[in-house]
Scaffold this active site. Sequence first.
Site, PDB file in Angstrom:
ATOM      1  CB  ALA A 127     -16.743   2.136  -4.280  1.00  0.00           C
ATOM      2  CB  SER A 137     -13.773   4.763  -0.108  1.00  0.00           C
ATOM      3  OG  SER A 137     -12.389   5.113   0.621  1.00  0.00           O
ATOM      4  CG  ASP A 138      -9.200   2.343  -4.227  1.00  0.00           C
ATOM      5  OD1 ASP A 138      -7.724   1.640  -3.626  1.00  0.00           O
ATOM      6  OD2 ASP A 138      -8.723   1.744  -5.539  1.00  0.00           O
ATOM      7  CE1 TYR A 139      -3.574   4.337   0.999  1.00  0.00           C
ATOM      8  CE2 TYR A 139      -3.461   6.112   0.598  1.00  0.00           C
ATOM      9  CZ  TYR A 139      -3.066   5.549   1.377  1.00  0.00           C
ATOM     10  OH  TYR A 139      -2.270   5.639   2.299  1.00  0.00           O
ATOM     11  CB  ALA A 187     -11.543   7.171  -3.883  1.00  0.00           C
TER      12      ALA A 187
END
Length: 709
Positions: A223, A256-258, A260
Amino acid sequence: MDLIDSLVANMTLAEKIGQLNMVTAGQAITGPVGGGDLDENLRAGNIGSVLNLWGREATSALQKIALEETRLAIPLLFGLDILHGHKTIFPIPLAETAAFDPILWERTARAAAIEAADDGVALTFAPMLDIARDPRWGRIAESPGEDAFVCAKFAEAKIRGFQGANLSAAPSIAATAKHFCGGGAAQAGREYGPVDVSERTLHEVYLPPFRAAVDAGCAAIMAAFNSVAGVPMVAHRGLLRDYLRSELGFVGVIISDYNAIAELTQHGVAADPVEAAALALRATVDIDMVSGVYVSCLPKALARGLVEMEHIDAAVRRVLRLKQKLGLFDDPYRRVTRADFSAQATAALAADAARRSITLLANRDMLPLPTASRRIAVLGPLADAAAEMLGPWALAGSTKNCVTTLAGLRTSLPQCEIVFAAGVDVESDDGSGIAAACAISADAEVIVLCLGERANMSGEAASRATPGLPGRQRELAEAALATGVPVVVILFSGRPLMITWLVERARAVVGAWFLGNMAGQAIADVLTGRFNPTARLPISWPREIGQIPIFYSSRPTGRPADAADPFTSKYLDLSVEPLFPFGHGLSFGGVELKNLRLNRTEFRVHDWIKVEVDAINSGKVATEETIFLFVHDLVSTTARPLLELKAWAKVTLGPSQLKVVAFTLSAESFRVLDQNFESVLEPGDFHIFVGLNADRKSLLRASLRALAS
Ligand code: BGC
């Protein structure tokens, strides 16, 4: 009870949440790094997966702690960004897409998976499937370009390559389709910026590649950082839970992206990290990459009633299921065997991929270089810059074995005197080397001028408001052009650069992108004519920044551009056409298309349509051509794009050879989304266009009518 059920039944809340927590080991830095003792946290059962760590020893050491010093001995999952190769670096995705070759896309992913798995990695954060139509956005380099159909094919090939037929086989790694979704449409091309695309564009352009990824069995989806219409993607229940999970039936892991999830407070949709954690979990984000808020806040979210234990359990099950599918419970130290790997074959593949990604943009009777060349001046800051050849996202790549253009030419043309001067740096303000560079070029037969961006000027956090030649490179180019010696430009970049002035004046321009370890050898093969270039642009190349976003599949207007009529859709100061259309790319010699024909003029829903065209090589050398087939729906309930790509084919032709190129289309290619986003075949007229690129004027056209079924 199966393994997963019995584990979940046995886990404490902290152990469950630990499985949802991914931390960075920091061997590569791909975002902000926090503190915390990794080993201690691991022993405490607070970590389920680790990113940015590779290497047999390093991964095995951590795996040993997970297996021998945690209560449940659940193996760790090691994830890494492998965008275009692991140790052997292949061309950046935008470049490799230009090869329009799904078999190549799959083979390079397979080779990367083998190298990565041998290094202990079991999960990669690739393929990147962001449709990108804005060269200001640095991540365009990681993407397959502007077109959803191409992007979907790229997704399928990469997933096949990474995951193989069996995810538990040692040389297979789990793929992550990212970034879900829309990030390529970031406002003004600014990294991490908000996205506001219509629901129709989402469904027609940004979602189809992810649908293809799900259908291809992709293990994970990431995401994105960005919001879409005000909803940050890691909290987007509509798109994650309802669309991905319910509508597409995606049962894999959402990551999740880093950091995020923690950033939801910055977005202004969560009052505190507890709310942030709850929003993401309820949107069915299973793994919290790096932010740590699942570990620190999910117990509080549970106590506040913001999430239920069933949300946590469902996420834990998905994570454990992925580990199980990867075979980690059976063999946590998965090893690649000799039989899977050949360093020599991988190097040959890297050279082939590099050659097939080089896009010859312009050529005024200059290339290939004359075989009898005696003196060549190789100029420019990127002529001998091994460190820049790999491009962005080459975390485990080494520049040690990188071939530069200078080295490639010296090896390929031993009889020729090749002189070199950088002239300027990529970015500095120092122009003092320009005169000397021109002086050594004075009696050369050709100047090979290597210009462009540094590798780290594209990729993440690399938006450029003025994506042209940085530093004083333009001055060097002007000086080189002024010598009167013919100039061949080798352009290194992770994006289309705005260099119309240079294209107009150079004798040839070679789009070299970032080609990886074998860059220089591949470039020399093209310059010397040993390889006849085959790549085609997967993206429209703008003339000027003011044309952005420019893409071939735009919708019609009521007032199409007309030079004679001021009240039409155009600019006062610039053409509306790109510098190079989608699909553009030259070879040595030319192919003409003639005689477009269909096997029918009308069809119903179960019919097949056969499209044929004659391809004739009018050149003197054997050549490979890429032929594109587009559809235009003339009248529909919503205005359809002027062109929609539905197929492409490659044909190899000897000198003067004619071959018939055939496409077979089903009614699928003519479906549209109706007002409720249901896929329908509407009766009515279509045009089929076939040609060498998306320049409408150059396309052959045939008519076809869909009948009511
Ligand atoms: C990037 C992702 C990447 C992740 C892990 C993020 O900053 O947006 O593409 O997978 O870092 O390195």
